[in-house]
Write a protein that holds these residues in place. Structure first.
Motif, PDB file in Angstrom:
ATOM      1  N   LEU A  29       0.827  -1.209   0.000  1.00 37.65           N
ATOM      2  CA  LEU A  29       0.000   0.000   0.000  1.00 37.65           C
ATOM      3  C   LEU A  29       0.861   1.259   0.000  1.00 37.65           C
ATOM      4  N   VAL A  32       2.835   1.602  -3.611  1.00 37.81           N
ATOM      5  CA  VAL A  32       2.076   1.889  -4.828  1.00 37.81           C
ATOM      6  C   VAL A  32       1.760   3.381  -4.908  1.00 37.81           C
ATOM      7  N   GLU A  33       1.880   3.936  -6.114  1.00 35.82           N
ATOM      8  CA  GLU A  33       1.619   5.361  -6.297  1.00 35.82           C
ATOM      9  C   GLU A  33       0.362   5.636  -7.115  1.00 35.82           C
ATOM     10  N   LYS A  34       0.064   4.726  -8.067  1.00 32.79           N
ATOM     11  CA  LYS A  34      -1.054   5.000  -8.985  1.00 32.79           C
ATOM     12  C   LYS A  34      -2.387   4.894  -8.244  1.00 32.79           C
ATOM     13  N   GLN A  35      -3.234   5.922  -8.424  1.00 32.26           N
ATOM     14  CA  GLN A  35      -4.491   5.979  -7.694  1.00 32.26           C
ATOM     15  C   GLN A  35      -5.395   4.758  -7.901  1.00 32.26           C
ATOM     16  N   ILE A  38      -4.168   1.899  -5.893  1.00 32.11           N
ATOM     17  CA  ILE A  38      -4.385   2.075  -4.450  1.00 32.11           C
ATOM     18  C   ILE A  38      -5.823   1.748  -4.090  1.00 32.11           C
ATOM     19  N   LEU A  41      -6.192  -1.884  -4.128  1.00 37.84           N
ATOM     20  CA  LEU A  41      -5.580  -2.510  -2.946  1.00 37.84           C
ATOM     21  C   LEU A  41      -6.464  -2.346  -1.712  1.00 37.84           C
ATOM     22  N   LEU A  42      -7.018  -1.144  -1.557  1.00 36.26           N
ATOM     23  CA  LEU A  42      -7.872  -0.908  -0.389  1.00 36.26           C
ATOM     24  C   LEU A  42      -9.103  -1.801  -0.433  1.00 36.26           C
ATOM     25  N   VAL A 343      -4.607   6.226   4.797  1.00 37.56           N
ATOM     26  CA  VAL A 343      -5.527   6.189   3.652  1.00 37.56           C
ATOM     27  C   VAL A 343      -5.689   7.559   2.973  1.00 37.56           C
ATOM     28  N   LYS A 346      -2.518   8.514   0.996  1.00 38.55           N
ATOM     29  CA  LYS A 346      -2.277   7.770  -0.239  1.00 38.55           C
ATOM     30  C   LYS A 346      -3.331   8.081  -1.285  1.00 38.55           C
ATOM     31  N   LEU A 347      -4.556   8.225  -0.844  1.00 36.14           N
ATOM     32  CA  LEU A 347      -5.650   8.482  -1.776  1.00 36.14           C
ATOM     33  C   LEU A 347      -5.759   9.984  -1.980  1.00 36.14           C
TER      34      LEU A 347
END
Lengths: 387, 257
Positions: A29, A32-35, A38, A41-42, A343, A346-347
């Protein structure tokens, strides 16, 4: 929870397996950079936990943690180091990680106050801020060793918090909470108009320096270079482990029992000799002490303090972590802090709406799982102890 | 015959209602005194005034030679008076053991340093108290003694009552106040509970008990003496048979003209 007739200790394996999976997931988590990835993954994480719960795989895990907490705690520390080493050069991820650790320490403090003693503190961020301002002032104007500055930050938060003791002891429930809200607003205003403390612009905080080892520089070990945040990670980790052990021992003692007794029924508690005021004060001061230490270290990590970083809204975040994680369960706080802090970072897409996310989370938890993600089990004074 | 608990001219009002009206009551060490009377006659108020939950407006109470009229609930407990409540006041999320230990407050080491840092000593104290709690619960219900670390919330009424009584007894008080121990229980359960109480008394010889009860069978069986209250006043006192035959008492209870 100890089952009657069950004499052997629960196995370590489910706990270790859960820790390994959680560590792997966290690394993925954070990396990873790409929205879209992510979000995927969530969604996968939520689905996996729900499925594990459905198949009853979470019960052995919680039994394993209940019985073998000391061991699994050591493994959890190891897991944290694995994550930190994995991201050793990444300033951003390590800063995020350190933020999580220090928020956990702060919510552990809140947990003593609200989770055990039932004293709702809506000024958590203010006491965190008192700690941070302490390190800003002391690091700028004095040569006090920085470990001592952390301690002073905690003591100062407890001391200033004791101003609230009288009104908090004379009121109950919501009214005591209002007192703390008023304090949060007052403190913010005080900081904004106080020029010595930088007014609304705030102050720079000198980075930590431990025995001549400046935390401002990256660390070189042979050919490996570690981010300077790695040093903060180590110190935060030590602080967290200390706070965790303190909270655990407190809960698993007669004092923890006193706090539960007075939270659940003050009248009955005083009919059995409890000094209500003494134990409320003890819980409030220890709680603010922990929050203050965490804040003092956080000030050095962020290298900057301003009144706007320690507002009522930030206090609400701390309280929502407590509600989400499971009031009274330190492990729940760790999980919940990761969710609430990581969260939104990252998001990026929801960054603007993160308060919306918190409120939705809290309402969902209160509706569907009122005791939080990891409800507090019945007290066992010594994990794995059998009559 | 020395009185362990002595109330003289005890008065407590709630607005215009006089809940206790110049009440004189002596409780002799070692006896079981039944406190009876119609609903609202001041029985529970008497317990609440004795245990410091309410203050007295007039009169005084002495216990074991000391004046406890103005004593706080805490001080009353430390002096050696324990009680149960009419409506169960256990801490439901806590385990049976935890609930009983709440009653043992004065005999537990409450030092911060001891509790947090001297875990070895704490463990010894914990284990000694575990054995004491287990022995006490075993008198009431051996099966319950196997489940001391289960939450109270899942237990039936009779077990909750037993735990409440254990919580009051664990600190070995001199005086036990039982406020309607049979409330909410069936006839058979009540009988069972009274057997238990009599049995506990065999262990703890000097124990004095005041019991508030509506089940006259219970009163007849376990009390040495009864005091009857009506509108906060004592209208009769003596052995159950004598009191039950009293005309004033019959009027108060049955409303016979």
């Amino acid at each position: 929870m100890a089952q009657a007739g069950q004499t052997s200790r629960a196995s370590l394996l489910p706990g270790i397996a859960a820790l390994v999976l959680a560590t792997g997931y966290l690394i993925a988590l954070l990396a990873v950079e790409k929205q879209p990835l992510i979000i995927g993954l969530l969604a996968f994480g939520i689905a996996a936990v729900l499925a594990a719960n459905w198949f009853g795989w979470l019960d052995p895990v919680s039994r394993s943690f209940a019985d073998r907490e000391d061991r699994l705690g050591c493994f959890a520390i190891l897991a944290a180091f694995v994550v930190a080493v994995f991201f050793r050069e990444d300033h951003f991820v390590l800063l995020l990680f350190v933020t999580v650790l220090l928020y956990v320490v702060a919510t552990l403090g809140l947990n003593i106050q609200f989770g055990y003693a039932g004293v709702l503190n809506f000024a958590g961020a203010s006491f965190f801020g008192i700690g941070a301002y302490t390190s800003a002032v002391l690091n700028t104007y004095t040569a006090i060793p920085h470990l001592l500055v952390l301690l002073i930050g905690g003591l100062l938060a407890a001391l200033i918090g004791s101003l609230l003791l009288l009104p908090v002891l004379r009121t109950r429930g919501h009214y005591a909470a209002l007192v703390t809200i008023a304090f949060a607003l007052l403190l913010k205003t005080f900081l904004e108009v106080n020029d010595v403390l930088g007014g609304p612009q705030g102050m720079q905080v000198k980075p930590m320096n431990l025995f001549g080892w400046s935390f401002n520089d990256n660390i070189h070990i042979g050919s490996v270079e570690l981010s300077f945040y790695f040093s903060y990670f180590v110190v935060s980790m030590v602080l967290l482990v200390g706070a965790f052990i303190l909270v655990r021992r407190l809960e698993r003692s007669w004092i923890g029992l006193n706090l539960d007794a007075l939270r659940l029924d003050e009248t009955a508690a005083s009919c059995f000799g409890l000094d209500i005021a003494r134990w409320k004060i003890t819980a409030f001061l220890i709680g603010n002490f922990l929050i203050g230490i965490a804040g003092a270290l956080f000030g050095m990590v962020g290298s900057f303090v301003a009144p706007n970083n320690y507002t009522f809204a930030d206090s609400l975040i701390l309280v929502s972590i407590l509600l989400l994680g499971g009031i009274g369960n330190p492990w729940g706080l760790v999980v919940a802090t990761f969710i609430v802090v990581v969260v939104p970072e990252k998001l990026q897409t929801i960054q603007e709406y993160r308060f919306l996310l918190y409120s939705v989370l809290v309402i969902a938890v209160l509706l569907f799982r009122p005791e939080g993600l990891l409800p507090r089990p019945v007290r066992s004074y010594f994990p794995g102890w059998r009559p | 015959m020395t009185a362990l608990l002595q109330a003289r001219g005890l008065t407590r009002k709630f607005g215009g209602v006089v809940a206790l009206d110049r009440l004189d009551l002596d409780v002799v060490a070692g006896e079981i005194l039944g406190l009876i009377g119609p609903n609202g006659s001041g029985k529970t108020t008497f317990f609440n005034v004795v245990t410091g939950i309410y203050g007295a407006h007039e009169g005084h109470i002495s216990f074991d030679g000391a004046d406890i009229t103005k004593a706080s609930s805490r001080a009353v407990y430390h002096a050696g008076i324990s009680r149960t409540f009419q409506r169960s006041r256990l801490s439901l999320p806590l385990s049976i053991f935890d609930n009983i230990m709440i009653g043992n407050h004065k005999r537990l080491n409450q030092g911060l340093w001891f509790n947090l840092m001297r875990r070895g000593d704490f463990k010894r104290e914990f284990e000694a108290n575990y054995r004491a709690a287990r022995a006490l619960v075993e008198v009431f219900e051996p099966q319950l003694a196997e489940r001391l670390f289960e939450p109270v919330a899942g237990l039936p009424m009779i077990d909750r009552r037993r735990i409440e009584i254990c919580r009051a007894l664990i600190s070995q008080p001199k005086l036990l106040l039982l406020d309607e121990p049979s409330a909410g229980m069936t006839h058979d359960e009540t009988k069972e509970l009274m057997d238990d109480i009599l049995q506990v008394r065999e262990f703890n010889k000097g124990l004095t008990i005041i019991i508030v009860e509506h089940e006259m069978g219970v009163i007849e069986r376990i009390t040495d003496r009864c005091a009857v209250l009506n509108f906060g006043r004592k209208i009769a006192e003596g052995p159950y048979r004598q009191v039950a035959a009293d005309r004033q008492v019959q009027e108060a209870y049955l409303g016979v003209a």
